[in-house]
Design a protein around this motif. Structure first.
Motif, mmCIF file in Angstrom:
data_model
loop_
_atom_site.group_PDB
_atom_site.id
_atom_site.type_symbol
_atom_site.label_atom_id
_atom_site.label_comp_id
_atom_site.label_asym_id
_atom_site.label_seq_id
_atom_site.Cartn_x
_atom_site.Cartn_y
_atom_site.Cartn_z
ATOM 1 N N UNK A 90 0.910 -1.225 0.040
ATOM 2 C CA UNK A 90 0.082 0.097 -0.056
ATOM 3 C C UNK A 90 0.691 1.296 0.165
ATOM 4 N N UNK A 91 2.212 1.158 0.504
ATOM 5 C CA UNK A 91 3.010 2.289 0.483
ATOM 6 C C UNK A 91 3.176 2.902 -0.838
ATOM 7 N N UNK A 92 3.218 2.294 -1.729
ATOM 8 C CA UNK A 92 3.512 2.897 -3.144
ATOM 9 C C UNK A 92 2.100 3.421 -3.676
ATOM 10 N N UNK A 93 0.962 2.863 -3.485
ATOM 11 C CA UNK A 93 -0.317 3.399 -3.769
ATOM 12 C C UNK A 93 -0.718 4.721 -2.720
ATOM 13 N N UNK A 94 -0.224 4.759 -1.715
ATOM 14 C CA UNK A 94 -0.351 6.051 -1.051
ATOM 15 C C UNK A 94 0.561 7.026 -1.454
ATOM 16 N N UNK A 95 1.669 6.938 -1.738
ATOM 17 C CA UNK A 95 2.698 7.847 -2.371
ATOM 18 C C UNK A 95 2.034 8.487 -3.537
ATOM 19 N N UNK A 96 1.413 7.478 -4.278
ATOM 20 C CA UNK A 96 0.664 8.024 -5.643
ATOM 21 C C UNK A 96 -0.501 8.693 -5.331
ATOM 22 N N UNK A 97 -1.299 8.491 -4.413
ATOM 23 C CA UNK A 97 -2.524 9.254 -4.158
ATOM 24 C C UNK A 97 -2.096 10.556 -3.617
ATOM 25 N N UNK A 98 -1.096 10.738 -2.887
ATOM 26 C CA UNK A 98 -0.338 12.091 -2.554
ATOM 27 C C UNK A 98 0.189 12.815 -3.652
ATOM 28 N N UNK A 99 0.699 12.024 -4.587
ATOM 29 C CA UNK A 99 1.272 12.899 -5.692
ATOM 30 C C UNK A 99 0.055 13.467 -6.528
ATOM 31 N N UNK A 100 -0.965 12.845 -6.468
ATOM 32 C CA UNK A 100 -2.542 13.445 -7.277
ATOM 33 C C UNK A 100 -3.020 14.471 -6.571
ATOM 34 N N UNK A 101 -2.296 14.919 -5.406
ATOM 35 C CA UNK A 101 -3.012 16.072 -4.682
ATOM 36 C C UNK A 101 -3.712 15.703 -3.532
ATOM 37 N N UNK A 102 -3.927 14.221 -3.274
ATOM 38 C CA UNK A 102 -4.702 13.953 -2.117
ATOM 39 C C UNK A 102 -3.789 13.528 -0.879
ATOM 40 N N UNK A 103 -3.010 14.576 -0.605
ATOM 41 C CA UNK A 103 -2.152 14.165 0.577
ATOM 42 C C UNK A 103 -2.852 13.945 1.962
ATOM 43 N N UNK A 104 -3.912 14.725 2.216
ATOM 44 C CA UNK A 104 -4.650 14.587 3.198
ATOM 45 C C UNK A 104 -5.388 13.272 3.534
#
Length: 195
Positions: free
Chosen positions: A26-40
């Protein structure tokens, strides 16, 4: 948008029986989600995964906490980034002795490289890079574009002094990302041609 797919993947990670393995994935997907602008949202999900992990699952906890710290550094939220590193330190006694020593050294260098330490260990390249990176993040928070740009420029001059090939490549990508965040396409072109 990539967000629904990433959220679906993260939902499945939370439901799997082998949570430690899925948490690391999940760590990779969490990074991707943050890079899409959804850090919170990424950090909320990360915190939920950390809470679900067993106290003895140090490896997955460390990896996810580092992901959280990296996301916070990109926002930049230095206090929260340091909080994730502090939670890793609280779990160190549960790690194997050989890993404990390695993790302690890693956390020290991670803090130094990202300017999360108050004391400067010396005039070596990593310490100076840490100061530049911290100054960049603080300048971004203050909205001081020229100071942030000057910090990135200083950091790019220090990167060739780093004596670690993989780390050097990561720092180069980080510098390019910083120039992009500052909307300095000319700087990116100059830097890439200089490399």
């Amino acid at each position: 948008s990539l967000k629904p797919w990433l959220e679906c993947y993260l939902d499945s990670c939370e439901r799997l029986a082998k949570l430690s393995r899925s948490a690391v994935r999940a760590g990779v997907r969490l990074r991707q989600l943050a890079e899409c602008g959804f850090e919170t949202q990424a950090l909320k999900r990360l915190d939920r995964l950390l809470a679900l992990l067993e106290p003895t699952d140090v490896d997955a906890f460390v990896r996810l906490s580092l992901v959280g710290s990296e996301i916070c550094l990109e926002i930049p939220n230095l206090k929260r980034a340091d909080k994730y590193l502090t939670t890793i330190e609280t779990r160190l006694p549960e790690a194997r002795p050989s890993k404990r020593k390695l993790l302690t050294r890693f956390l020290e260098s991670f803090r130094e490289l990202n300017g999360l330490t108050d004391e400067v260990s010396g005039a070596d390249a990593l310490s100076q890079l840490g100061k530049c990176r911290r100054q960049y993040r603080l300048s971004v928070l203050d909205g001081d574009h020229s100071r942030a740009l000057a910090s990135v420029r200083r950091a790019t001059k220090l990167i060739p002094e780093v004596d670690d090939f993989i780390l050097e490549r990561g720092l180069i990508l980080s510098a390019i990302k910083a120039f992009h965040r500052l909307d300095e396409d000319e700087e990116i072109a100059k830097y890439v041609s200089w490399i």
